[in-house]
Design a protein around this motif. Sequence first.
Motif, PDB file in Angstrom:
ATOM      1  N   ALA A  64     -18.257   6.874   9.859  1.00  0.00           N
ATOM      2  CA  ALA A  64     -17.287   6.134  10.661  1.00  0.00           C
ATOM      3  C   ALA A  64     -17.599   4.646  10.711  1.00  0.00           C
ATOM      4  N   GLU A  65     -18.419   4.173   9.773  1.00  0.00           N
ATOM      5  CA  GLU A  65     -18.901   2.805   9.890  1.00  0.00           C
ATOM      6  C   GLU A  65     -17.893   1.756   9.471  1.00  0.00           C
ATOM      7  N   ALA A  66     -16.863   2.134   8.727  1.00  0.00           N
ATOM      8  CA  ALA A  66     -15.925   1.130   8.238  1.00  0.00           C
ATOM      9  C   ALA A  66     -14.536   1.728   8.083  1.00  0.00           C
ATOM     10  N   ASP A  67     -13.551   0.902   8.351  1.00  0.00           N
ATOM     11  CA  ASP A  67     -12.171   1.325   8.123  1.00  0.00           C
ATOM     12  C   ASP A  67     -11.888   1.350   6.627  1.00  0.00           C
ATOM     13  N   PRO A  68     -10.940   2.180   6.204  1.00  0.00           N
ATOM     14  CA  PRO A  68     -10.569   2.170   4.782  1.00  0.00           C
ATOM     15  C   PRO A  68      -9.957   0.826   4.400  1.00  0.00           C
ATOM     16  N   VAL A  69     -10.036   0.496   3.144  1.00  0.00           N
ATOM     17  CA  VAL A  69      -9.451  -0.743   2.629  1.00  0.00           C
ATOM     18  C   VAL A  69      -7.941  -0.561   2.538  1.00  0.00           C
ATOM     19  N   LYS A  70      -7.208  -1.458   3.138  1.00  0.00           N
ATOM     20  CA  LYS A  70      -5.747  -1.381   3.113  1.00  0.00           C
ATOM     21  C   LYS A  70      -5.235  -2.028   1.818  1.00  0.00           C
ATOM     22  N   VAL A  71      -4.603  -1.225   1.001  1.00  0.00           N
ATOM     23  CA  VAL A  71      -4.076  -1.689  -0.282  1.00  0.00           C
ATOM     24  C   VAL A  71      -2.555  -1.658  -0.226  1.00  0.00           C
ATOM     25  N   GLY A  72      -1.931  -2.819  -0.339  1.00  0.00           N
ATOM     26  CA  GLY A  72      -0.477  -2.894  -0.381  1.00  0.00           C
ATOM     27  C   GLY A  72      -0.012  -3.077  -1.812  1.00  0.00           C
ATOM     28  N   VAL A  73       0.970  -2.285  -2.215  1.00  0.00           N
ATOM     29  CA  VAL A  73       1.514  -2.379  -3.572  1.00  0.00           C
ATOM     30  C   VAL A  73       3.008  -2.689  -3.457  1.00  0.00           C
ATOM     31  N   TYR A  74       3.367  -3.901  -3.832  1.00  0.00           N
ATOM     32  CA  TYR A  74       4.761  -4.350  -3.763  1.00  0.00           C
ATOM     33  C   TYR A  74       5.291  -4.464  -5.187  1.00  0.00           C
ATOM     34  N   ASP A  75       6.269  -3.640  -5.512  1.00  0.00           N
ATOM     35  CA  ASP A  75       6.741  -3.617  -6.885  1.00  0.00           C
ATOM     36  C   ASP A  75       8.215  -3.277  -6.932  1.00  0.00           C
ATOM     37  N   GLU A  76       8.712  -2.940  -8.114  1.00  0.00           N
ATOM     38  CA  GLU A  76      10.083  -2.487  -8.290  1.00  0.00           C
ATOM     39  C   GLU A  76      10.092  -1.436  -9.385  1.00  0.00           C
ATOM     40  N   ALA A  77      11.049  -0.538  -9.308  1.00  0.00           N
ATOM     41  CA  ALA A  77      10.970   0.715 -10.055  1.00  0.00           C
ATOM     42  C   ALA A  77      10.875   0.580 -11.565  1.00  0.00           C
ATOM     43  N   PHE A  78      11.563  -0.395 -12.171  1.00  0.00           N
ATOM     44  CA  PHE A  78      11.580  -0.476 -13.631  1.00  0.00           C
ATOM     45  C   PHE A  78      10.957  -1.760 -14.164  1.00  0.00           C
ATOM     46  N   ASP A 133      21.592  -5.750  -5.534  1.00  0.00           N
ATOM     47  CA  ASP A 133      21.528  -6.282  -6.890  1.00  0.00           C
ATOM     48  C   ASP A 133      20.048  -6.309  -7.252  1.00  0.00           C
ATOM     49  N   CYS A 134      19.644  -5.484  -8.222  1.00  0.00           N
ATOM     50  CA  CYS A 134      18.232  -5.355  -8.565  1.00  0.00           C
ATOM     51  C   CYS A 134      17.952  -6.001  -9.924  1.00  0.00           C
ATOM     52  N   GLN A 135      16.741  -6.494 -10.083  1.00  0.00           N
ATOM     53  CA  GLN A 135      16.393  -7.277 -11.263  1.00  0.00           C
ATOM     54  C   GLN A 135      16.638  -6.530 -12.566  1.00  0.00           C
ATOM     55  N   HIS A 136      16.329  -5.239 -12.580  1.00  0.00           N
ATOM     56  CA  HIS A 136      16.449  -4.462 -13.816  1.00  0.00           C
ATOM     57  C   HIS A 136      17.643  -3.517 -13.788  1.00  0.00           C
ATOM     58  N   GLY A 137      18.671  -3.889 -13.042  1.00  0.00           N
ATOM     59  CA  GLY A 137      19.904  -3.131 -13.069  1.00  0.00           C
ATOM     60  C   GLY A 137      20.046  -2.116 -11.947  1.00  0.00           C
ATOM     61  N   PRO A 138      21.225  -1.483 -11.864  1.00  0.00           N
ATOM     62  CA  PRO A 138      21.492  -0.537 -10.774  1.00  0.00           C
ATOM     63  C   PRO A 138      20.566   0.673 -10.777  1.00  0.00           C
ATOM     64  N   GLU A 139      20.075   1.060 -11.962  1.00  0.00           N
ATOM     65  CA  GLU A 139      19.139   2.195 -11.997  1.00  0.00           C
ATOM     66  C   GLU A 139      17.861   1.868 -11.232  1.00  0.00           C
ATOM     67  N   GLU A 140      17.490   0.602 -11.233  1.00  0.00           N
ATOM     68  CA  GLU A 140      16.298   0.213 -10.483  1.00  0.00           C
ATOM     69  C   GLU A 140      16.534   0.349  -8.981  1.00  0.00           C
ATOM     70  N   TYR A 178      10.066   3.386 -19.051  1.00  0.00           N
ATOM     71  CA  TYR A 178      10.946   2.415 -18.403  1.00  0.00           C
ATOM     72  C   TYR A 178      12.038   1.940 -19.370  1.00  0.00           C
ATOM     73  N   ARG A 179      11.930   2.321 -20.621  1.00  0.00           N
ATOM     74  CA  ARG A 179      12.930   1.879 -21.603  1.00  0.00           C
ATOM     75  C   ARG A 179      14.232   2.679 -21.475  1.00  0.00           C
ATOM     76  N   VAL A 180      14.098   3.931 -21.088  1.00  0.00           N
ATOM     77  CA  VAL A 180      15.265   4.760 -20.823  1.00  0.00           C
ATOM     78  C   VAL A 180      15.292   5.003 -19.319  1.00  0.00           C
TER      79      VAL A 180
END
Length: 203
Positions: A18-32, A77-84, A116-118
């Motif tokens: 219990a000596e330390a909290d877990p490292v908080k990892v944030g991942v900000y991305d987009e699907a395609f 409106d998504c960067q890589h199109g509506p599928e994203e 990601y190509r299809v």
Amino acid sequence: MFPLLLIASALVAATNAAEADPVKVGVYDEAFCPACRNFVETQLGPTYDQLKDIMDVHLNAYGWARDWPDGEGYIFDCQHGPEECDGNQILGCADKYVTDPDLQVAFFTCFMSQSYRVKRPWDDGEKCAGELGLDWETIKTCASSVEGQILHHEAGVEFNSLDPMPIGVPHITINGMGSDAAYYDLKGEVCNAYTGTKPPACN
């Protein structure tokens, strides 16, 4: 004396656990986004498999999308199109309805590891849910409804409130701070940030 040693050892073990909290990892991305997919497949997935006991992962799929109110929901409106946009909503709904952190990351990694190509977000989502034994119908219903739109919008509000504003995606944060190094060496950054006793995988 021997019982005291046992008690002391138990106390040390409990303290280490219990000596330390877990490292908080944030991942900000987009699907395609190709770079996002590369990071998730080569860094997030493998690192989480080794260090999940000291990681608290937060996933946000929005990136450079934009949105406008439309009735009770939003249009995007998504960067890589509506599928994203569909993919982002699938990931957002999976994050909401898959409550086990291990399965959340596993679904995210599986989805982002598909081609990601299809662009076939619905097929990819169903495939990954099936492989992991998840309730695809719940995720699909959410992602194809106003609920999914609202979750996607909320992801955008969070992304656009980051300070400083990201200049690219994926944007990775370690304990709330942006980390360019994490894109290339997430494992090293997590190990360096953890203030407790390093697990064997860090050695």
